[in-house]
Design an enzyme around this catalytic site. Structure first.
Site, PDB file in Angstrom:
ATOM      1  N   ASP A  31     -32.129  31.437  13.671  1.00 31.80           N
ATOM      2  CA  ASP A  31     -31.426  30.273  14.215  1.00 31.80           C
ATOM      3  C   ASP A  31     -31.600  30.252  15.735  1.00 31.80           C
ATOM      4  O   ASP A  31     -31.341  31.271  16.397  1.00 31.80           O
ATOM      5  CB  ASP A  31     -29.936  30.361  13.846  1.00 31.80           C
ATOM      6  CG  ASP A  31     -29.091  29.250  14.438  1.00 31.80           C
ATOM      7  OD1 ASP A  31     -29.657  28.232  14.873  1.00 31.80           O
ATOM      8  OD2 ASP A  31     -27.858  29.404  14.458  1.00 31.80           O
ATOM      9  N   HIS A  65     -30.068  28.141  10.475  1.00 30.04           N
ATOM     10  CA  HIS A  65     -29.151  27.082  10.877  1.00 30.04           C
ATOM     11  C   HIS A  65     -29.032  26.030   9.773  1.00 30.04           C
ATOM     12  O   HIS A  65     -30.005  25.702   9.111  1.00 30.04           O
ATOM     13  CB  HIS A  65     -29.633  26.423  12.178  1.00 30.04           C
ATOM     14  CG  HIS A  65     -28.545  25.678  12.878  1.00 30.04           C
ATOM     15  ND1 HIS A  65     -27.618  26.314  13.679  1.00 30.04           N
ATOM     16  CD2 HIS A  65     -28.202  24.365  12.891  1.00 30.04           C
ATOM     17  CE1 HIS A  65     -26.770  25.421  14.151  1.00 30.04           C
ATOM     18  NE2 HIS A  65     -27.101  24.224  13.678  1.00 30.04           N
ATOM     19  N   SER A 108     -21.815  24.792  13.763  1.00 30.43           N
ATOM     20  CA  SER A 108     -22.754  24.123  14.664  1.00 30.43           C
ATOM     21  C   SER A 108     -21.990  23.351  15.737  1.00 30.43           C
ATOM     22  O   SER A 108     -21.222  23.945  16.496  1.00 30.43           O
ATOM     23  CB  SER A 108     -23.691  23.229  13.851  1.00 30.43           C
ATOM     24  OG  SER A 108     -24.802  22.819  14.625  1.00 30.43           O
TER      25      SER A 108
END
Length: 407
Positions: free
Chosen positions: A347, A377, A194
């Site tokens: 995601d 995610h 991320s």
């Protein structure tokens, strides 16, 4: 029924009533789309509801002046401490004032080991060395590598770009001193998920011209955030309401990370922060036409939006390469190390990974791509928690380990 049972029954009714009131009051917060193909959809729905309750509590505490919203989220997302690990030496150090935790395999090695520098995710505001303890231990043990987990300073207390600068500082220091930890300086890999993937991309870009330190051997990016130019790509539309990072919360966290007013959220969602000149300049790299057709089912091109100069001036940091690495010049991209990119179907950031994959390949950089059809995610954040984890969490870590073993 005795008095205690009566009290318990009444308390249960009151709690249920309070939850109903919360759900009714914050109904929009609880709305989510749970794709049937996603990894363990009922478990993901449960985590979504728990997360929303946490956010509601955090927001109310902030409104009462008791606690800022991000502090509570940060505390809860820190995770539980891990048990002792007899297979590893674990040391807490500082690399030029940046906290790091080093995981060294106890068994002696016939030669110098590879090294891995890990940047945790969390939008630059959440996460910690502790919250990724299980992931780093597993990677160190299974790949027989020395892992350095970086505890960079968090926003909003420490302003952007302090986070990526901390990551750069720790990386340079490890490259300079790798042999002190039994590491071959020619076999050092940088990894992050991320926002940690953002920092990975940025650090590797900033080091391409350094000749005074060893070169990074490879980079690993797990569902990275890589650009803020276009926030209405196919994956943004498809996964706009999918936990655990819906599109509106992504923009909310972007603004909070940059210490900007949340009132700008609607303008950014609409694309009013992007001048036409930038759309023209970077459209060759960030364009839905570059995404394979199989990822564009149901995609609707957004209506043209005029740039609001005031909005652009307020948040133009979004277009710096330390924030949006996809905007780096080809002269930088072509010199990047071998790359592993992990993307998840469910995601909002999926297409950032796909677009960077294409940029790297177009610049003759070797890319290994791993796509989880059932992934979402934040999946990596659940790794190591037994029945509370997800199969996709294990798949991501095992793929990373296998990639690392190739170097």
């Amino acid at each position: 029924m005795d008095f205690f049972n009566v009290l318990t029954f009444i308390a249960g009714i009151l709690v249920a009533f309070m939850l109903l009131v919360v759900v009714a009051t914050y109904y929009d917060y609880f709305k989510a789309e749970i794709p049937p193909e996603v990894d363990q959809p009922l478990k993901l729905l449960l985590y979504h509801c728990l997360y929303v309750l946490m956010e509601i509590m955090a927001k109310n505490l902030e409104n009462l002046g008791i606690l800022e919203e991000h502090i509570l989220i940060r505390f809860i997302s820190n995770g539980l401490p891990a048990c002792k690990d007899s297979k590893l030496f674990i040391k807490d150090l500082h690399f030029d004032e940046v906290p790091v935790r080093i995981y060294l395999p106890r068994l002696p090695s016939a030669s110098k080991r590879r090294g891995l520098i890990f940047f945790h995710g969390g939008c630059g505001m959440f996460g910690s060395i502790r919250s990724y303890e299980r992931t780093c231990r597993y990677i160190a043990s299974k790949s027989d590598s020395v892992v350095v987990s970086v505890g960079y300073r968090l926003s909003p207390e420490h302003k952007y770009p302090g986070q990526v600068l901390d990551c750069l500082t720790a990386t340079v220091r490890f490259l300079q001193t790798a042999e002190n930890y039994g590491v071959d300086s020619a076999r050092i890999i940088v990894c992050g998920d991320s926002a940690g993937g953002t920092f990975t991309a940025s650090v590797c870009q900033q080091l391409v011209n350094r000749t005074d330190i060893p070169k990074i051997r490879a980079q690993v990016m797990i569902y990275p955030f890589l650009q803020a130019l276009k926030l209405n790509l196919p994956s943004h539309q498809k996964n706009a309401f999918v936990p655990l990072l819906p599109r509106n919360r992504m923009v909310h966290f972007i603004l909070k990370y940059l210490n900007k007013d949340s009132s700008l959220e609607e303008a950014v969602l609409a694309g009013s922060h992007v001048p036409q000149s930038m759309n023209l300049k970077y459209g060759k790299w960030i364009n839905p036409d570059l995404i394979p057709n199989k990822f564009k089912q149901g995609y609707k091109p957004p209506l043209p939006t005029s740039c609001v100069a005031q909005v652009y001036e307020e948040i133009k940091e979004m277009f710096e390469t330390t924030f949006s690495p996809l905007l780096a010049d080809d002269s930088v991209v072509c010199r990047l190390p071998d790359t592993c990119i992990v993307t998840c179907e469910h995601d909002v950031l999926r297409d950032d990974g796909l677009l960077y994959k294409k940029r790297l390949e177009d610049n003759n950089v070797k890319v290994t791509w791993y796509h989880l059809e059932e992934g979402f995610h934040c999946a990596l954040g659940f790794f190591g928690y037994s029945i509370f984890s997800f199969p996709s969490s294990n798949k991501i870590v095992d793929h990373i380990v296998n990639f690392i073993k190739g170097y």
